[in-house]
Design a protein around this motif. Structure first.
Motif, PDB file in Angstrom:
ATOM      1  N   ARG A 118      -4.997 -14.788  -3.159  1.00 31.18           N
ATOM      2  CA  ARG A 118      -4.143 -13.665  -2.728  1.00 31.18           C
ATOM      3  C   ARG A 118      -4.919 -12.357  -2.769  1.00 31.18           C
ATOM      4  NH1 ARG A 118      -0.100 -15.667  -6.370  1.00 31.18           N
ATOM      5  NH2 ARG A 118       1.169 -17.182  -5.282  1.00 31.18           N
ATOM      6  N   VAL A 119      -5.664 -12.138  -3.853  1.00 34.45           N
ATOM      7  CA  VAL A 119      -6.452 -10.902  -3.993  1.00 34.45           C
ATOM      8  C   VAL A 119      -7.470 -10.803  -2.861  1.00 34.45           C
ATOM      9  CG1 VAL A 119      -8.137  -9.691  -5.444  1.00 34.45           C
ATOM     10  CG2 VAL A 119      -6.108 -10.704  -6.491  1.00 34.45           C
ATOM     11  N   LEU A 120      -8.158 -11.919  -2.576  1.00 28.66           N
ATOM     12  CA  LEU A 120      -9.128 -11.935  -1.464  1.00 28.66           C
ATOM     13  C   LEU A 120      -8.436 -11.694  -0.124  1.00 28.66           C
ATOM     14  CD1 LEU A 120     -11.417 -14.931  -2.521  1.00 28.66           C
ATOM     15  CD2 LEU A 120     -12.080 -12.531  -2.410  1.00 28.66           C
ATOM     16  N   GLY A 121      -7.210 -12.238   0.015  1.00 25.74           N
ATOM     17  CA  GLY A 121      -6.436 -12.027   1.245  1.00 25.74           C
ATOM     18  C   GLY A 121      -6.070 -10.569   1.447  1.00 25.74           C
ATOM     19  N   TRP A 122      -5.647  -9.917   0.329  1.00 23.89           N
ATOM     20  CA  TRP A 122      -5.345  -8.476   0.414  1.00 23.89           C
ATOM     21  C   TRP A 122      -6.596  -7.697   0.795  1.00 23.89           C
ATOM     22  CZ3 TRP A 122      -2.564  -8.647  -4.941  1.00 23.89           C
ATOM     23  CH2 TRP A 122      -1.286  -9.199  -4.769  1.00 23.89           C
ATOM     24  N   TRP A 123      -7.736  -8.055   0.212  1.00 23.48           N
ATOM     25  CA  TRP A 123      -8.992  -7.360   0.516  1.00 23.48           C
ATOM     26  C   TRP A 123      -9.365  -7.534   1.992  1.00 23.48           C
ATOM     27  CZ3 TRP A 123     -11.915  -3.666  -1.192  1.00 23.48           C
ATOM     28  CH2 TRP A 123     -13.218  -3.530  -0.718  1.00 23.48           C
ATOM     29  N   ARG A 124      -9.191  -8.752   2.503  1.00 19.30           N
ATOM     30  CA  ARG A 124      -9.498  -9.008   3.924  1.00 19.30           C
ATOM     31  C   ARG A 124      -8.570  -8.209   4.841  1.00 19.30           C
ATOM     32  NH1 ARG A 124      -9.678 -14.648   2.330  1.00 19.30           N
ATOM     33  NH2 ARG A 124     -11.812 -15.216   1.859  1.00 19.30           N
ATOM     34  N   ARG A 125      -7.278  -8.131   4.455  1.00 24.96           N
ATOM     35  CA  ARG A 125      -6.326  -7.350   5.257  1.00 24.96           C
ATOM     36  C   ARG A 125      -6.710  -5.878   5.264  1.00 24.96           C
ATOM     37  NH1 ARG A 125      -2.423 -11.269   3.670  1.00 24.96           N
ATOM     38  NH2 ARG A 125      -1.884 -10.225   1.727  1.00 24.96           N
ATOM     39  N   LEU A 126      -7.183  -5.384   4.113  1.00 24.77           N
ATOM     40  CA  LEU A 126      -7.616  -3.986   4.029  1.00 24.77           C
ATOM     41  C   LEU A 126      -8.832  -3.750   4.924  1.00 24.77           C
ATOM     42  CD1 LEU A 126      -6.811  -1.388   2.429  1.00 24.77           C
ATOM     43  CD2 LEU A 126      -8.601  -1.998   0.799  1.00 24.77           C
ATOM     44  N   CYS A 127      -9.774  -4.719   4.907  1.00 26.61           N
ATOM     45  CA  CYS A 127     -10.960  -4.613   5.773  1.00 26.61           C
ATOM     46  C   CYS A 127     -10.567  -4.680   7.252  1.00 26.61           C
ATOM     47  CB  CYS A 127     -11.959  -5.726   5.443  1.00 26.61           C
ATOM     48  SG  CYS A 127     -12.723  -5.529   3.820  1.00 26.61           S
ATOM     49  N   LEU A 129      -7.668  -3.750   8.469  1.00 29.11           N
ATOM     50  CA  LEU A 129      -7.018  -2.468   8.777  1.00 29.11           C
ATOM     51  C   LEU A 129      -8.054  -1.383   9.048  1.00 29.11           C
ATOM     52  CD1 LEU A 129      -4.223  -0.956   8.869  1.00 29.11           C
ATOM     53  CD2 LEU A 129      -4.640  -0.356   6.479  1.00 29.11           C
ATOM     54  N   LYS A 130      -9.146  -1.417   8.288  1.00 26.54           N
ATOM     55  CA  LYS A 130     -10.237  -0.451   8.488  1.00 26.54           C
ATOM     56  C   LYS A 130     -10.853  -0.597   9.875  1.00 26.54           C
ATOM     57  CE  LYS A 130     -14.671   0.947   6.569  1.00 26.54           C
ATOM     58  NZ  LYS A 130     -15.761   0.614   5.637  1.00 26.54           N
ATOM     59  N   GLU A 131     -11.002  -1.855  10.309  1.00 25.51           N
ATOM     60  CA  GLU A 131     -11.581  -2.121  11.627  1.00 25.51           C
ATOM     61  C   GLU A 131     -10.613  -1.773  12.766  1.00 25.51           C
ATOM     62  OE1 GLU A 131     -14.694  -3.202  12.454  1.00 25.51           O
ATOM     63  OE2 GLU A 131     -15.218  -2.995  10.333  1.00 25.51           O
ATOM     64  N   ASP A 132      -9.333  -2.194  12.614  1.00 30.18           N
ATOM     65  CA  ASP A 132      -8.350  -2.052  13.700  1.00 30.18           C
ATOM     66  C   ASP A 132      -7.746  -0.653  13.781  1.00 30.18           C
ATOM     67  OD1 ASP A 132      -8.862  -4.703  14.148  1.00 30.18           O
ATOM     68  OD2 ASP A 132      -7.082  -5.415  13.063  1.00 30.18           O
ATOM     69  N   LYS A 135      -7.806   5.305  11.239  1.00 29.47           N
ATOM     70  CA  LYS A 135      -7.083   6.514  10.812  1.00 29.47           C
ATOM     71  C   LYS A 135      -6.004   6.172   9.786  1.00 29.47           C
ATOM     72  CE  LYS A 135      -7.924   9.223  14.988  1.00 29.47           C
ATOM     73  NZ  LYS A 135      -7.351   9.791  16.221  1.00 29.47           N
ATOM     74  N   MET A 136      -5.254   5.120  10.068  1.00 31.15           N
ATOM     75  CA  MET A 136      -4.218   4.690   9.127  1.00 31.15           C
ATOM     76  C   MET A 136      -4.846   4.253   7.798  1.00 31.15           C
ATOM     77  SD  MET A 136      -1.497   1.592   9.442  1.00 31.15           S
ATOM     78  CE  MET A 136      -0.130   2.325  10.316  1.00 31.15           C
ATOM     79  N   TYR A 137      -5.985   3.524   7.888  1.00 33.11           N
ATOM     80  CA  TYR A 137      -6.711   3.087   6.692  1.00 33.11           C
ATOM     81  C   TYR A 137      -7.134   4.293   5.862  1.00 33.11           C
ATOM     82  CZ  TYR A 137     -10.836   1.698   4.003  1.00 33.11           C
ATOM     83  OH  TYR A 137     -11.756   1.535   3.000  1.00 33.11           O
ATOM     84  N   PHE A 138      -7.746   5.268   6.519  1.00 36.90           N
ATOM     85  CA  PHE A 138      -8.230   6.459   5.831  1.00 36.90           C
ATOM     86  C   PHE A 138      -7.069   7.209   5.159  1.00 36.90           C
ATOM     87  CE2 PHE A 138      -9.163  11.038   5.914  1.00 36.90           C
ATOM     88  CZ  PHE A 138     -10.317  11.066   5.149  1.00 36.90           C
TER      89      PHE A 138
END
Length: 203
Positions: A118-127, A129-132, A135-138
Motif C-alpha cells: 500500500r505504501v509503495l502504491g501511494w508513492w507510485r500514485r504520487l509520482c 500525479l507529479k508526471e500527469d 501543478k496540482m502535485y506542487f
C-alpha cells in the motif's frame, strides 16, 4: 484479468513466505506484541500507554542530544537483534509453537507485506500525479508540508512525537475492537447530513 490476479496472489504468497523466514527468530516476540497491540486483555491499552508515557518522560528528563538519542536507539536495536533470537526460544519455549500460532504468524507477515505494498502504491500514485498534473502535485505537496511545519511550530516536538507514537500503538486495537469503523461511520453520517442540508438550501 484472472491471470493478473493469480500472478499478484503468487507474488504476495512468495513475499509473505520470505518475510516469515526472515522473522522466524522473532516469531514468539511478534505474537506476544500482536496480542498486546490487539488488546486481547482489557488492561493492555493502559499498559501500552503507561510504558509509552514512562519512555517519553525518561527522554524528557534526560533531554539527550539528537546524536545521543540516535546512537542509543540504534544500539538498542542492535542489542535486540542479537539477543532476541538467542533468548526467545529459552523464554517462550519453541517446542510450544502450535499450528494456531503459526497461522497467526503467517497472517501477521501477510498484513505487513500488504501494508508495504500500500505504501509503495501511494508513492507510485504520487509520482504519477507529479508526471500527469505537476501543478496540482506542487500545490498539494507544498500546502501539506506548510501545514505540517505550522503544526510542528505550534506543538512541542517531543509531545507531538508522543501523540503520534501513542496513536500508532493504539491503532491496531482500535481497529480490532471496531472503534475506528464506528467513529468513521458517525463522521460519514454527519457529512452526508450536512451535504443534504446544503442541497436543500440551494433548492
Amino acid at each position: 484479468m484472472v491471470e493478473g490476479d493469480n500472478k499478484s496472489a503468487n507474488m504476495l504468497a512468495q513475499e509473505t513466505a520470505q518475510l516469515e523466514e526472515q522473522l522466524q527468530a522473532w516469531g514468539e516476540v511478534i505474537l506476544v506484541g500482536d496480542r498486546v497491540l490487539r488488546w486481547e486483555k482489557p488492561w493492555f491499552p493502559a499498559a501500552l500507554m503507561g510504558a509509552t508515557s514512562v519512555l517519553f518522560l525518561l527522554i524528557y528528563y534526560l533531554d539527550p542530544s539528537v546524536l545521543t538519542g540516535l546512537s542509543s536507539t540504534v544500539m538498542l536495536l542492535c542489542l535486540a537483534d542479537y539477543l532476541v533470537p538467542t533468548l526467545a526460544p529459552r523464554v517462550f519455549g519453541s517446542n510450544k509453537w502450535t499450528t494456531e500460532q503459526q497461522q497467526r504468524f503467517h497472517e501477521i507477515c501477510g498484513n505487513l507485506v500488504k501494508t508495504q505494498r500500500r505504501v509503495l502504491g501511494w508513492w507510485r500514485r504520487l509520482c504519477a500525479l507529479k508526471e500527469d498534473k505537476p501543478k496540482m502535485y506542487f500545490a498539494s505537496v507544498i500546502s501539506s508540508l506548510l501545514a505540517v511545519a505550522w503544526i510542528g511550530q505550534q506543538v512541542h516536538n517531543l509531545f507531538l512525537t508522543y501523540v503520534i507514537v501513542s496513536f500508532l500503538l493504539l491503532l491496531p486495537g482500535l481497529n480490532q475492537h471496531g472503534v475506528l469503523s464506528k467513529y468513521a461511520c458517525m463522521a460519514k453520517r454527519e457529512i452526508n447530513k450536512l451535504l443534504k442540508h446544503k442541497e436543500k438550501k440551494n433548492e
